[in-house]
Design a protein around this motif. Structure first.
Motif, mmCIF file in Angstrom:
data_model
loop_
_atom_site.group_PDB
_atom_site.id
_atom_site.type_symbol
_atom_site.label_atom_id
_atom_site.label_comp_id
_atom_site.label_asym_id
_atom_site.label_seq_id
_atom_site.Cartn_x
_atom_site.Cartn_y
_atom_site.Cartn_z
ATOM 1 N N ARG A 131 0.979 -1.189 0.013
ATOM 2 C CA ARG A 131 0.093 0.141 0.101
ATOM 3 C C ARG A 131 0.788 1.358 -0.174
ATOM 4 O O ARG A 131 1.719 1.512 0.843
ATOM 5 C CB ARG A 131 -0.979 0.005 1.166
ATOM 6 N N GLY A 132 0.581 2.037 -0.920
ATOM 7 C CA GLY A 132 1.235 3.490 -0.806
ATOM 8 C C GLY A 132 2.277 3.426 -1.971
ATOM 9 O O GLY A 132 2.856 4.352 -2.422
ATOM 10 N N ASP A 133 2.797 2.106 -2.485
ATOM 11 C CA ASP A 133 3.676 2.286 -3.470
ATOM 12 C C ASP A 133 3.015 2.762 -4.784
ATOM 13 O O ASP A 133 1.903 2.712 -5.240
ATOM 14 C CB ASP A 133 4.230 0.830 -3.883
ATOM 15 N N VAL A 134 3.929 3.520 -5.649
ATOM 16 C CA VAL A 134 3.484 3.913 -7.118
ATOM 17 C C VAL A 134 4.209 2.825 -8.153
ATOM 18 O O VAL A 134 5.466 2.572 -7.824
ATOM 19 C CB VAL A 134 4.449 5.163 -7.250
ATOM 20 N N VAL A 135 3.527 2.349 -8.577
ATOM 21 C CA VAL A 135 3.641 1.243 -9.528
ATOM 22 C C VAL A 135 3.483 1.491 -11.141
ATOM 23 O O VAL A 135 2.451 2.226 -11.385
ATOM 24 C CB VAL A 135 2.981 -0.169 -9.170
ATOM 25 N N VAL A 136 4.283 1.072 -11.789
ATOM 26 C CA VAL A 136 4.018 0.872 -13.353
ATOM 27 C C VAL A 136 3.591 -0.332 -13.601
ATOM 28 O O VAL A 136 4.046 -1.369 -13.340
ATOM 29 C CB VAL A 136 5.381 1.253 -13.992
ATOM 30 N N PHE A 137 2.290 -0.399 -14.524
ATOM 31 C CA PHE A 137 1.690 -1.725 -14.806
ATOM 32 C C PHE A 137 1.444 -1.818 -16.398
ATOM 33 O O PHE A 137 1.052 -0.711 -16.981
ATOM 34 C CB PHE A 137 0.666 -1.990 -14.093
ATOM 35 N N THR A 138 1.277 -3.093 -16.895
ATOM 36 C CA THR A 138 0.887 -3.002 -18.368
ATOM 37 C C THR A 138 -0.384 -2.917 -18.156
ATOM 38 O O THR A 138 -1.171 -3.690 -17.328
ATOM 39 C CB THR A 138 1.309 -4.264 -18.815
#
Length: 252
Positions: free
Chosen positions: A108-115
């Motif tokens: 929770r709180g992570d900034v993620v890059v996803f497809t």
């Protein structure tokens, strides 16, 4: 006492010294011309090794860089204003792409890059895609930031097992606790909001943009059969820092 030898041809005292051996003659000193020729050969051999050593070092450095960029850190371009003010349009972010390989799950709180799991990104016709021959390979190696519209960036607000709620005022609650946008984010727009309640399935994530009033995130995809969540396997990596432009350098 005398002791006769076995041949009977002479006598010698037991334990006496053996026959003398001749020592080899010392090598003749080299002439000055020979020493110069030898020195020139040594210099030529050393000069021949230098380019090979430099080429080997450069090849090793390039290979190491490619491995790091491909399997550890990769650059991505921010395509929209959905993460403002944390991330701005055109920012280049460095993403840890190694953690998913080790099984580390986003928190929770992570900034993620996803497809794009399907229908999240803008629809771009093949003829409208900008680029140049070989850009796909360079992007895959991390030498060119990814900006193909197939990768998105959002913040994780809930993980598998969490209950996410949204009320008519636009507030977001996880486990009954409010999850406010980062400081400085735009205010929620006035007007009615669609209330919802979602329990995040195992192995999936509920994601929001920091710019809550201008983000096509999980709230927009509530009816997709998974409550707007994305599969954890679609996560490319966790954003570490803004690398460019220099005026916006920051860790995430």
């Amino acid at each position: 006492m005398r002791v006769f030898s076995s041949s009977g041809t002479g006598t010698r005292r037991r334990g006496g010294p053996g026959p003398a051996t001749a020592s080899p003659d010392p090598p003749a000193p080299r002439s000055r011309a020979e020493r110069r020729r030898l020195a020139r050969r040594v210099r030529r051999r050393r000069a021949g090794r230098a380019p090979r050593r430099i080429a080997g070092a450069l090849a090793g450095s390039v290979l190491l860089t490619l491995l790091v960029k491909t399997f550890a850190v990769q650059a991505f371009v921010i395509p929209s204003a959905s993460m403002e003010p944390t991330l701005r349009i055109g920012d280049r972010v460095l993403v840890d792409t190694f953690s998913p390989w080790t099984g580390d799950a986003p928190a929770r709180g992570d900034v993620v890059v996803f497809t794009d799991p399907g229908g999240w990104g803008p629809r771009t016709a093949p003829g409208e895609r900008s680029g140049f021959p070989g850009k796909g390979w360079l992007t895959a190696l991390g030498l060119v930031p990814a900006d193909d519209g197939r990768t998105l960036v959002k913040r994780v607000v809930a993980v598998g097992g969490d209950t996410v709620e949204g009320d008519t005022s636009g507030r977001i609650l996880v486990g009954g606790e409010p999850v406010d946008p980062p400081q400085g984010a735009p205010e929620r727009p006035a007007g009615a909001h669609r209330p919802f309640r979602v329990t995040v399935p195992a192995g999936r994530l509920f994601v929001l943009g920091d710019n809550r009033g201008n983000s096509a995130d999980s709230r927009v995809h509530l009816d997709d059969g998974h409550g707007g969540t994305i599969p954890q396997d679609s996560v490319v990596g966790t954003a570490l820092a803004v690398a460019w432009p220099t005026a916006h350098w920051r860790s995430l």
